[in-house]
Write a protein that holds these residues in place. Structure first.
Motif, PDB file in Angstrom:
ATOM      1  N   VAL A  17       3.564  16.418   7.217  1.00 52.42           N
ATOM      2  CA  VAL A  17       4.644  17.392   6.998  1.00 52.42           C
ATOM      3  C   VAL A  17       5.933  16.829   7.572  1.00 52.42           C
ATOM      4  O   VAL A  17       5.942  16.262   8.676  1.00 52.42           O
ATOM      5  CB  VAL A  17       4.320  18.749   7.650  1.00 52.42           C
ATOM      6  CG1 VAL A  17       5.427  19.754   7.359  1.00 52.42           C
ATOM      7  CG2 VAL A  17       2.977  19.277   7.152  1.00 52.42           C
ATOM      8  N   CYS A  18       7.028  16.970   6.822  1.00 52.69           N
ATOM      9  CA  CYS A  18       8.363  16.567   7.274  1.00 52.69           C
ATOM     10  C   CYS A  18       9.344  17.715   7.066  1.00 52.69           C
ATOM     11  O   CYS A  18       9.299  18.392   6.035  1.00 52.69           O
ATOM     12  CB  CYS A  18       8.870  15.356   6.487  1.00 52.69           C
ATOM     13  SG  CYS A  18       8.230  13.776   7.051  1.00 52.69           S
ATOM     14  N   SER A  32       8.587  15.802  12.149  1.00 52.31           N
ATOM     15  CA  SER A  32       7.429  15.455  11.322  1.00 52.31           C
ATOM     16  C   SER A  32       6.170  15.545  12.175  1.00 52.31           C
ATOM     17  O   SER A  32       6.219  15.416  13.401  1.00 52.31           O
ATOM     18  CB  SER A  32       7.575  14.046  10.741  1.00 52.31           C
ATOM     19  OG  SER A  32       7.532  13.082  11.774  1.00 52.31           O
ATOM     20  N   PHE A  33       5.050  15.766  11.512  1.00 48.39           N
ATOM     21  CA  PHE A  33       3.750  15.744  12.192  1.00 48.39           C
ATOM     22  C   PHE A  33       2.664  15.522  11.144  1.00 48.39           C
ATOM     23  O   PHE A  33       2.875  15.702   9.932  1.00 48.39           O
ATOM     24  CB  PHE A  33       3.494  17.044  12.969  1.00 48.39           C
ATOM     25  CG  PHE A  33       3.228  18.253  12.116  1.00 48.39           C
ATOM     26  CD1 PHE A  33       1.944  18.549  11.651  1.00 48.39           C
ATOM     27  CD2 PHE A  33       4.263  19.109  11.772  1.00 48.39           C
ATOM     28  CE1 PHE A  33       1.703  19.659  10.877  1.00 48.39           C
ATOM     29  CE2 PHE A  33       4.038  20.233  10.990  1.00 48.39           C
ATOM     30  CZ  PHE A  33       2.749  20.508  10.542  1.00 48.39           C
ATOM     31  N   SER A  34       1.507  15.109  11.612  1.00 50.16           N
ATOM     32  CA  SER A  34       0.331  14.940  10.753  1.00 50.16           C
ATOM     33  C   SER A  34      -0.853  15.614  11.400  1.00 50.16           C
ATOM     34  O   SER A  34      -0.949  15.702  12.632  1.00 50.16           O
ATOM     35  CB  SER A  34       0.043  13.449  10.508  1.00 50.16           C
ATOM     36  OG  SER A  34      -0.260  12.798  11.735  1.00 50.16           O
ATOM     37  N   ILE A 358       6.151   8.243   3.332  1.00 48.96           N
ATOM     38  CA  ILE A 358       7.034   7.846   2.231  1.00 48.96           C
ATOM     39  C   ILE A 358       6.980   8.841   1.078  1.00 48.96           C
ATOM     40  O   ILE A 358       7.992   9.113   0.422  1.00 48.96           O
ATOM     41  CB  ILE A 358       6.666   6.419   1.749  1.00 48.96           C
ATOM     42  CG1 ILE A 358       7.704   5.928   0.737  1.00 48.96           C
ATOM     43  CG2 ILE A 358       5.262   6.377   1.178  1.00 48.96           C
ATOM     44  CD1 ILE A 358       7.552   4.456   0.397  1.00 48.96           C
ATOM     45  N   GLU A 359       5.803   9.425   0.835  1.00 49.58           N
ATOM     46  CA  GLU A 359       5.711  10.414  -0.254  1.00 49.58           C
ATOM     47  C   GLU A 359       6.437  11.703   0.117  1.00 49.58           C
ATOM     48  O   GLU A 359       7.067  12.329  -0.754  1.00 49.58           O
ATOM     49  CB  GLU A 359       4.234  10.691  -0.575  1.00 49.58           C
ATOM     50  CG  GLU A 359       3.547   9.498  -1.218  1.00 49.58           C
ATOM     51  CD  GLU A 359       2.037   9.569  -1.104  1.00 49.58           C
ATOM     52  OE1 GLU A 359       1.360   9.393  -2.117  1.00 49.58           O
ATOM     53  OE2 GLU A 359       1.543   9.787   0.018  1.00 49.58           O
ATOM     54  N   ASN A 360       6.371  12.102   1.372  1.00 48.27           N
ATOM     55  CA  ASN A 360       7.116  13.287   1.808  1.00 48.27           C
ATOM     56  C   ASN A 360       8.614  13.084   1.614  1.00 48.27           C
ATOM     57  O   ASN A 360       9.312  13.977   1.112  1.00 48.27           O
ATOM     58  CB  ASN A 360       6.826  13.580   3.286  1.00 48.27           C
ATOM     59  CG  ASN A 360       5.354  13.760   3.579  1.00 48.27           C
ATOM     60  OD1 ASN A 360       4.594  12.806   3.541  1.00 48.27           O
ATOM     61  ND2 ASN A 360       4.933  14.970   3.885  1.00 48.27           N
ATOM     62  N   ILE A 361       9.104  11.904   1.988  1.00 49.11           N
ATOM     63  CA  ILE A 361      10.543  11.640   1.909  1.00 49.11           C
ATOM     64  C   ILE A 361      11.017  11.616   0.462  1.00 49.11           C
ATOM     65  O   ILE A 361      12.013  12.235   0.093  1.00 49.11           O
ATOM     66  CB  ILE A 361      10.870  10.314   2.623  1.00 49.11           C
ATOM     67  CG1 ILE A 361      10.481  10.410   4.106  1.00 49.11           C
ATOM     68  CG2 ILE A 361      12.339   9.976   2.486  1.00 49.11           C
ATOM     69  CD1 ILE A 361      10.514   9.081   4.836  1.00 49.11           C
ATOM     70  N   GLY A 362      10.285  10.896  -0.401  1.00 51.75           N
ATOM     71  CA  GLY A 362      10.692  10.793  -1.797  1.00 51.75           C
ATOM     72  C   GLY A 362      10.609  12.105  -2.540  1.00 51.75           C
ATOM     73  O   GLY A 362      11.432  12.392  -3.418  1.00 51.75           O
ATOM     74  N   ALA A 363       9.626  12.949  -2.210  1.00 55.18           N
ATOM     75  CA  ALA A 363       9.482  14.239  -2.891  1.00 55.18           C
ATOM     76  C   ALA A 363      10.663  15.156  -2.608  1.00 55.18           C
ATOM     77  O   ALA A 363      11.041  15.974  -3.454  1.00 55.18           O
ATOM     78  CB  ALA A 363       8.182  14.910  -2.459  1.00 55.18           C
TER      79      ALA A 363
END
Length: 636
Positions: A17-18, A32-34, A358-363
C-alpha cells in the motif's frame, strides 16, 4: 479534485500500500507499508474467501499508519484479463475509444456483454500503410471487480480506478528507458513481467509464471539460514544477506570473504550453508531459462533492434545477488532499477529500492482504468426550494405508485421467470470459462511457434526435394562439378557433351517450382586431345519467395482441376460422337506434336542465343580453332 489516493497491489503472498499523489507526472509518496496476504484470499487476481477479515486487517493498518484519504486505486494482474495488440489509423486521440469498441468483437471472439473493454496507446509506427497507432486492447470480466468493490466498501474507501499491472510498470519504467531497446524485468513473488520498451513504445510484453517465491520458501525451510522463519522474515534475510550463488554452473567460485573465515572455524556448518545457497540458486533456474527463451524470440522478431540495456525491478530487485546471477546466466549486464529520470520517488526509499512498489506507483500516475466507475447523481436542484421538493416528490410518487401497482403485477412475474431462467443458463455456461482460458493459452503458444517457424524457414530445408527434381529432369550424361546453395539462390557448375544439352538444362531449371530465375554466367566449349568435345558452364539461380511458391502451387492445383474437367467433358463428347471424336483426336495429336516441336525449337534457339551472348569471345575462339584444324587437313 482528487489529490491523494491509496494505491494498493494485492499479491498472493504480499499486499503493498502507498499513500501518494494522484495523476501526477512527478508524484510524491507520503507513506507505504506491506503486509502478508492471508491464504486463499486471492487467486489469479480474483478476491475471494474471507474478504471481511482481510479488509479488517487492512483497514487497521491504514489507520495505524495515519493514511488519511478515502480514495483508492488498485493494480490488478490476472490471466482472466485478455489482451491484444492491434494497429489503428492515426486519428484524433478522442476517436480511438470508439474505434476500439466498434471492433472489439473482432479482437475477442467471445460474448462481450459481461466484459469491460479498455485500451492503452503503446506508441506509433510507420509502415507501407502510413503512420498508425499501436494499441493494447484489454477485456476484463466484470465479475473480476466484485471482490475489489466489496473490499473498498468494507474499508470505507471509494474506488477511482483499477489499473492493469503491465501498464503500471510501463508508466514508471519508460522514463528510465533511454535510446534503443530496453528490457524491463519486473520479478514478483510468483510471476514476472518482461517488457521491451523503445522510445516510449512497447515492442514486446510477456508474463512468466515464475518469481522469487520458490527461493523464499527454500530459505524458510532450510535450517542453514537459521531457525524456522516466517515468509516476511525470509524476505528480510534475502535482502540483507546474499543467500544465492552468483552462477548456476560454478558452485564455489563466488565464496565471500566472511564465508572463507567461517570455513576455517567450522567446516561442516560452512559446507551446509554453501549447499543451502546452491539449492536456493537452483530455484531460479526456471525463471532464467524462460527469460533466455524470451530474449531469443525477441532477437528473431526484431533482429535490427537489439536490446542495449536490461533493468531489474520488482521484489526481485531487493533480492541480494539476483542481478549478478542474472548477468552471469544471461550473458548481458543486468542492473537494478534504483532511480527514475525526472522522478524523485527514490528519496522516499532511502534504505531500499522502490522495486516492490513499482506497480503501486504506476497505477496512481496514469491508470488505464479497467473498472467502470458509477458516478453518484447530484441531489441538488438549482432555483427550487428544498422544502418544496419533498412535497412534490411525495405527490407525484403517490400518483405514479397507484398506476404502477395496477400495471406491474404481470411484468413482474415475467421478469421474475426470465431472471430465474437466466440464472440457470449462467450456471450451465460457467464451465466454459476454463475452456476459454485454455483456448487463449494454446492460441498464444501456436502463434509463438508459427512466428518462430516463419523466421527460421529457408529454401535449404527443401534441398533434398530440389536434388531429386534435378535427378528426374537433367540429361543422364550431365556432370555436376560444383554446387552451392544459400538463403537466396544457388550456383551449379555443369559439364555436358554439347550446347544442346546445356540449353536443355537451362530450360528444365526454368520449370522448377522453387526457382524464380536462372542465368548462365560462364560458358566454355573445349575439345580434348582425344577429340571429345565438352561444354562447361556455370548456372546461377534465384529462389522464389515462400509466398510466391504457395501462390504458384494454388495456381497449379486450379489448372489441374480445369484440365481434369476438360478431359471429363471430352470423354462425354467422345461417347456420343465416336467417329468425329476420333478425327478430332488425330487432328489434336498432330497439332500438339507441331506445337511441341515448335516450342522445343524455340527453347533451344533461345538457350543457344543466351549462351552465345554470355560467352561471345569463347565462341569466336572456337571458330578460329576450327579454321586452323581445316587448314592443317588441307595441307596434309
Amino acid at each position: 479534485m482528487i489529490s491523494k489516493v491509496l494505491s494498493i497491489k494485492i499479491g498472493e503472498t504480499m499486499t503493498r500500500v502507498c499513500l501518494m499523489d494522484y495523476r501526477s507526472k512527478n508524484p510524491r509518496i507520503y507513506q507505504s507499508f506491506s503486509m502478508q496476504t492471508p491464504e486463499n484470499v486471492i487467486s489469479d487476481g480474483v478476491l475471494q474467501g474471507d474478504i471481511k477479515n482481510f479488509a479488517s486487517s487492512l483497514r487497521n493498518m491504514i489507520i495505524d499508519k495515519n493514511m488519511r484519504t478515502k480514495y483508492v486505486v488498485f493494480s490488478v494482474q490476472s490471466t482472466k484479463i485478455a489482451t491484444r495488440e492491434v494497429k489503428l489509423p492515426f486519428v484524433k486521440a478522442n476517436r480511438i475509444g470508439a474505434m476500439v469498441a466498434a471492433n472489439s468483437a473482432d479482437y475477442f471472439p467471445i460474448d462481450l456483454a459481461n466484459y469491460q473493454i479498455s485500451h492503452n496507446i503503446l506508441g506509433t509506427e510507420e509502415d507501407e500503410q502510413g503512420k498508425r497507432y499501436k494499441i493494447q486492447v484489454l477485456a476484463a470480466p466484470r465479475t473480476l471487480f466484485d471482490g475489489y468493490t466489496q473490499l473498498a466498501e468494507l474499508c470505507d474507501l471509494e474506488i477511482v480506478a483499477v489499473d492493469y499491472a503491465g501498464n503500471s510498470v510501463y508508466q514508471v519504467a519508460k522514463a528510465e528507458c533511454g535510446a534503443g531497446a530496453n528490457l524491463v524485468m519486473k520479478v514478483g513473488e510468483k510471476t514476472s513481467l518482461m517488457m521491451v520498451i523503445e522510445n516510449d513504445s512497447v515492442l514486446l510484453s510477456r508474463t512468466i509464471p515464475y518469481g522469487v517465491d520458490d527461493a523464499i520458501t527454500e530459505i524458510q525451510n532450510n535450517r542453514a539460514f537459521g531457525p524456522k522463519l516466517s515468509y516476511e522474515q525470509a524476505i528480510t534475510l534475502a535482502r540483507r544477506k546474499t543467500c544465492i550463488r552468483l552462477s548456476l554452473q560454478d558452485q564455489f567460485s563466488d565464496m565471500e570473504d566472511e564465508e572463507e573465515e567461517y570455513v576455517e572455524d567450522n567446516k561442516d556448518v560452512s559446507k551446509e550453508l554453501l549447499e543451502a545457497k546452491t539449492v536456493v540458486t537452483e530455484s531460479f533456474e526456471p525463471l532464467i531459462s524462460q527469460t533466455i527463451r524470451m530474449l531469443d524470440f525477441y532477437n528473431s522478431r526484431y533482429p535490427k533492434t537489439p536490446i542495449v540495456k536490461i533493468h531489474l525491478t520488482g521484489a526481485g530487485a531487493e533480492f541480494a545477488g539476483l542481478s549478478k546471477l542474472m548477468t552471469n546466466s544471461i550473458g548481458s549486464k543486468v542492473t537494478v532499477l534504483s532511480k527514475i529520470s525526472g522522478l524523485h520517488i527514490d528519496k522516499f526509499f532511502r534504505d531500499s529500492t522502490f522495486g516492490e512498489y513499482i506497480e503501486n506507483i504506476g497505477a496512481a500516475m496514469a491508470p488505464i482504468n479497467l473498472y467502470e466507475i458509477k458516478k453518484k447523481k447530484s441531489t441538488t436542484v438549482a432555483g427550487v426550494d428544498k422544502n418544496v421538493i419533498p412535497v412534490i416528490v411525495f405527490a407525484v410518487s403517490m400518483a405514479v405508485s397507484v398506476v404502477l401497482i395496477v400495471s406491474s403485477v404481470l411484468p413482474y412475474e415475467i421478469a421474475k421467470r426470465t431472471n430465474e431462467h437466466d440464472k440457470v443458463i449462467i450456471e450451465q455456461l460457467r464451465s466454459i470459462e476454463p475452456i476459454y482460458n485454455e483456448y487463449n493459452q494454446v492460441k498464444g503458444e501456436n502463434e509463438y511457434l508459427t512466428s518462430m517457424e516463419e523466421y527460421t524457414w529457408t529454401h535449404n530445408k527443401d534441398l533434398v526435394e530440389f536434388i531429386e527434381e534435378m535427378e528426374k529432369k537433367m540429361p543422364s550424361a550431365t556432370k555436376i562439378t560444383a554446387f552451392t546453395s544459400n538463403r537466396d539462390g544457388f550456383t551449379i557448375g555443369f559439364t555436358v557433351n554439347n550446347k544442346k544439352e546445356a540449353a536443355k538444362i537451362v530450360s528444365q531449371f526454368r520449370t522448377f517450382n522453387s526457382v524464380a530465375d536462372v542465368e548462365v554466367t560462364a560458358l566454355a566449349d573445349t575439345k580434348a586431345e582425344s577429340g571429345v568435345r565438352e561444354v562447361t558452364f556455370t548456372l546461377q539461380g534465384t529462389y522464389k519467395e515462400k509466398e510466391q511458391m504457395e501462390y504458384d502451387a494454388i495456381e497449379d492445383d486450379a489448372e489441374a482441376t480445369d484440365t481434369s474437367a476438360a478431359s471429363q467433358q471430352e470423354n462425354n463428347t467422345n461417347t456420343s460422337e465416336p467417329t468425329q471424336a476420333a478425327d478430332n483426336t488425330a487432328e489434336q495429336e498432330q497439332a500438339d506434336n507441331a506445337a511441341e516441336q515448335e516450342q522445343a525449337d524455340t527453347a533451344d534457339n533461345a538457350a543457344e542465343q543466351e549462351q552465345a551472348d554470355a560467352n561471345g569471345n569463347a565462341a569466336d575462339t572456337e571458330n578460329q580453332n576450327t579454321d586452323n584444324d581445316n587448314n592443317a587437313g588441307n595441307e596434309e
